[in-house]
Design a protein around this motif. Structure first.
Motif, short mmCIF file in Angstrom:
data_model
loop_
_atom_site.label_atom_id
_atom_site.label_comp_id
_atom_site.label_asym_id
_atom_site.label_seq_id
_atom_site.Cartn_x
_atom_site.Cartn_y
_atom_site.Cartn_z
N LEU A 165 -37.20 14.03 -15.13
CA LEU A 165 -36.81 13.86 -13.72
C LEU A 165 -36.34 12.43 -13.44
CD1 LEU A 165 -39.56 15.96 -11.93
CD2 LEU A 165 -37.11 16.41 -11.92
N LEU A 166 -37.01 11.44 -14.04
CA LEU A 166 -36.57 10.06 -13.87
C LEU A 166 -35.15 9.87 -14.40
CD1 LEU A 166 -39.53 7.69 -14.83
CD2 LEU A 166 -38.33 7.77 -12.65
N PHE A 167 -34.87 10.42 -15.57
CA PHE A 167 -33.53 10.32 -16.16
C PHE A 167 -32.50 10.96 -15.24
CE2 PHE A 167 -30.01 11.45 -18.86
CZ PHE A 167 -29.92 10.42 -19.77
N ALA A 168 -32.81 12.15 -14.74
CA ALA A 168 -31.89 12.84 -13.84
C ALA A 168 -31.69 12.05 -12.55
CB ALA A 168 -32.42 14.24 -13.52
N ALA A 169 -32.78 11.48 -12.02
CA ALA A 169 -32.68 10.69 -10.80
C ALA A 169 -31.83 9.44 -11.01
CB ALA A 169 -34.08 10.30 -10.31
N ALA A 170 -31.98 8.81 -12.18
CA ALA A 170 -31.18 7.62 -12.49
C ALA A 170 -29.70 7.97 -12.55
CB ALA A 170 -31.64 7.01 -13.81
N MET A 171 -29.37 9.08 -13.18
CA MET A 171 -27.97 9.49 -13.26
C MET A 171 -27.41 9.86 -11.88
SD MET A 171 -27.11 9.00 -16.30
CE MET A 171 -28.27 8.16 -17.37
N ALA A 172 -28.24 10.52 -11.07
CA ALA A 172 -27.80 10.87 -9.71
C ALA A 172 -27.59 9.62 -8.87
CB ALA A 172 -28.83 11.79 -9.06
N THR A 173 -28.46 8.65 -9.03
CA THR A 173 -28.32 7.40 -8.27
C THR A 173 -27.08 6.64 -8.71
OG1 THR A 173 -30.74 7.26 -8.08
CG2 THR A 173 -29.49 5.26 -7.63
N ALA A 174 -26.79 6.64 -10.01
CA ALA A 174 -25.57 6.01 -10.50
C ALA A 174 -24.34 6.71 -9.91
CB ALA A 174 -25.53 6.05 -12.02
N ARG A 175 -24.43 8.02 -9.75
CA ARG A 175 -23.33 8.78 -9.14
C ARG A 175 -23.12 8.35 -7.69
NH1 ARG A 175 -19.03 12.00 -10.79
NH2 ARG A 175 -18.49 13.47 -9.13
N VAL A 176 -24.23 8.07 -7.00
CA VAL A 176 -24.14 7.60 -5.61
C VAL A 176 -23.37 6.29 -5.56
CG1 VAL A 176 -25.47 6.73 -3.65
CG2 VAL A 176 -26.24 8.77 -4.87
N ILE A 177 -23.63 5.40 -6.50
CA ILE A 177 -22.95 4.11 -6.52
C ILE A 177 -21.47 4.28 -6.85
CG2 ILE A 177 -22.85 1.85 -7.65
CD1 ILE A 177 -25.85 2.11 -8.19
N ALA A 178 -21.19 5.14 -7.82
CA ALA A 178 -19.81 5.32 -8.26
C ALA A 178 -18.96 6.02 -7.21
CB ALA A 178 -19.77 6.10 -9.57
N ARG A 179 -19.52 7.05 -6.60
CA ARG A 179 -18.78 7.82 -5.59
C ARG A 179 -19.73 8.18 -4.46
NH1 ARG A 179 -17.06 9.71 -10.54
NH2 ARG A 179 -14.83 9.49 -10.97
N PRO A 180 -19.86 7.29 -3.50
CA PRO A 180 -20.83 7.52 -2.41
C PRO A 180 -20.50 8.77 -1.60
CG PRO A 180 -20.06 5.23 -2.44
CD PRO A 180 -19.17 5.99 -3.37
N ARG A 181 -21.34 9.75 -1.71
CA ARG A 181 -21.21 10.99 -0.94
C ARG A 181 -22.61 11.39 -0.49
NH1 ARG A 181 -16.76 9.59 -1.84
NH2 ARG A 181 -14.92 10.80 -2.48
N TRP A 182 -22.71 12.03 0.65
CA TRP A 182 -24.03 12.40 1.16
C TRP A 182 -24.72 13.40 0.23
CZ3 TRP A 182 -25.52 17.31 2.32
CH2 TRP A 182 -24.51 18.27 2.55
N GLN A 183 -23.91 14.28 -0.40
CA GLN A 183 -24.51 15.27 -1.29
C GLN A 183 -25.22 14.60 -2.47
OE1 GLN A 183 -21.34 15.23 -0.28
NE2 GLN A 183 -20.58 17.28 0.25
N ALA A 184 -24.55 13.60 -3.08
CA ALA A 184 -25.16 12.89 -4.20
C ALA A 184 -26.40 12.12 -3.76
CB ALA A 184 -24.13 11.93 -4.83
N ALA A 185 -26.36 11.55 -2.56
CA ALA A 185 -27.51 10.81 -2.04
C ALA A 185 -28.70 11.73 -1.83
CB ALA A 185 -27.13 10.11 -0.75
N VAL A 186 -28.45 12.92 -1.32
CA VAL A 186 -29.54 13.88 -1.12
C VAL A 186 -30.14 14.30 -2.46
CG1 VAL A 186 -30.07 16.24 -0.38
CG2 VAL A 186 -28.68 14.76 1.08
#
Length: 460
Positions: A165-186
């Motif tokens: 879950l930490l690994f998945a959360a890190a990748m999702a957070t990196a996605r937020v930085i790369a392409r800020p979208r509310w879906q990725a943030a959620v």
């Protein structure tokens, strides 16, 4: 053949080679875990369970029986007490398998193994895409063959699923930085909170993550990232806050978990007193509980008032202040054991003789030596070689950064998440398994150092 045709052919061959790489890594990971699973299943009570394991299984059994998340305290006139120490994620997973008619213990271990097989393949795919095939092989095979991960995946511990879950959360957070979208943030907020429900180390991660993202967004003057940063914090803290409210209304104390105060008094305070006075850890811990006037069971299982919580902190910090040298020595030694110590769980899961290094004072969880076997020493040596390879490449990556060869943003997020978890896990009790959840992320940071110079300059 035209230039475009040649480029297309190379791309196709590269994709084919990567698919073959992922198949090999997945097969290796599955084979190694299947062998360890088969060995552990020969004596599951001894090889799959430790003291904390029974806590999770008891809670799962009570959930399956319809009693709710809690336990009966006392031997004769048992009193039902809603759970305040353990967070609900892991027991609920075990209970779900029990409810389906399977063995919750066995099914949870199979799930952990399959999750790590998938993680090895995903890590290889990401590293191979960004940093080349050598990095892909390194990341995938490291996760597939690491003896610590293999062992913990075949035991009832929270570390394997928490690490995924930490690994998945890190990748999702990196996605937020790369392409800020509310879906990725959620998604990022949900994954971070889900990790906290498995293991409460992530309790403060939504706030830390949101603050870090917000600072980065303000530096870049990125309004979309500002909104996403706030959303990560709101979603993550809202989900964690829901359990705080549950504990307040059901248990009588508004806290996410009571484990933190037990660790503060028993382990940080108790270990400090043990070293300062040269007495066994158990004696030091019991003396602190006697001085406090609250039993170990009550400290972990029962709600405390604000005044009682203040007394716990006061006694623990008083002990530390009175013995600063002992605390520093204990904290440093146990932290070093987390970061660099060989993990003996592969010996437990395999039924091999344990070996004792005599570094740390023994306590109720210490794995005392029961003989020396060549196989045991070999597996511990392999564990240290794997660990050392990551640390060497981490140092290389830092040198590359110093030379202005910047890795992509997800590498920085993996590093930041790892530093957070290790910081909160440092000190007593000092078990090397506490580094296990961050190792896949550190492997990604290490893999970045294997990239050719041109790919290191890629940006997301």
């Amino acid at each position: 053949m035209t230039v475009s045709a040649i480029a297309h052919h190379r791309e196709a061959m590269s994709g084919l080679n990567q698919r073959k790489q992922l198949v090999v890594i997945g097969a290796v990971a599955l084979l190694v875990r299947a062998i360890c699973f088969t060995v552990s299943m020969q004596h599951p009570a001894a090889r799959q369970l430790q003291a904390d394991s029974h806590d999770y299984l008891d809670l799962a059994a009570n959930l399956t029986a319809g009693h709710g998340l809690g336990r009966a305290l006392g031997q004769h006139d048992a009193t039902w007490v809603p759970e305040l120490a353990r967070t609900p994620g892991y027991p609920m997973i075990i209970a779900a398998f029990d409810w389906l008619g399977w063995s919750g213990q066995t099914a949870a271990i199979i799930l952990q193994n399959l999750a790590y097989v998938g993680l090895a393949m995903i890590a290889a795919a990401i590293a191979g895409t960004w940093f080349g095939p050598v990095a892909g092989w390194f990341a995938g095979l490291w996760i597939a063959l690491d003896t610590q991960a293999v062992a913990l995946s075949n035991m009832i511990w929270t570390e394997p699923l928490y690490g995924v879950l930490l690994f998945a959360a890190a990748m999702a957070t990196a996605r937020v930085i790369a392409r800020p979208r509310w879906q990725a943030a959620v998604v990022s907020g949900v994954l971070i909170a889900a990790g906290a429900y498995i293991r409460p180390t992530s309790l403060f991660l939504p706030t830390v993550c949101a603050v870090g993202l917000l600072a980065f967004a303000l530096l870049r003057r990125n309004r979309a990232l500002v909104v996403s940063a706030l959303l990560v914090g709101v979603v993550g803290n809202a989900l964690i806050g829901a359990w705080v409210v549950r504990n307040g209304r059901v248990c009588g104390e508004y806290t996410f978990t009571s484990i933190s105060r037990a660790l503060l008094l028993a382990y940080h305070g108790g270990a400090t007193l043990s070293r300062a006075e040269g007495i066994p850890f158990r004696d030091a811990r019991d003396r602190l509980h006697a001085d406090l006037g609250i039993s170990r069971n009550a400290l972990r299982r029962l709600p405390l008032s604000a005044a009682e919580n203040a007394r716990v902190k006061s006694l623990a910090f008083k002990t530390i202040r009175e013995h600063p040298k002992a605390f520093v020595a204990e904290y440093g030694l146990r932290s070093a054991n987390i970061y660099c110590g060989p993990d003996k769980h592969i010996l437990l899961a395999s039924g091999l003789p344990l070996v004792d290094f005599g570094i740390l004072p023994s306590d109720e969880d210490a794995m005392a030596g029961e003989g020396v076997a060549l196989t045991s020493w070999t597996l511990l040596a392999v564990n240290l070689v794997f660990l050392g390879s990551v640390y060497v490449l981490l140092i290389r990556q830092l040198c590359l950064v110093y030379r202005k060869r910047w890795p992509p943003v997800f590498v920085w997020v993996c590093l930041a998440f790892s530093v957070y978890v290790l910081a909160l896990s440092s000190g007593a009790p000092g078990d090397p398994r506490m580094r296990a959840p961050v190792m896949p992320m550190l492997v990604m940071v290490a893999a970045a150092s294997l990239a050719p110079a041109r790919s290191e300059r890629r940006t997301q």
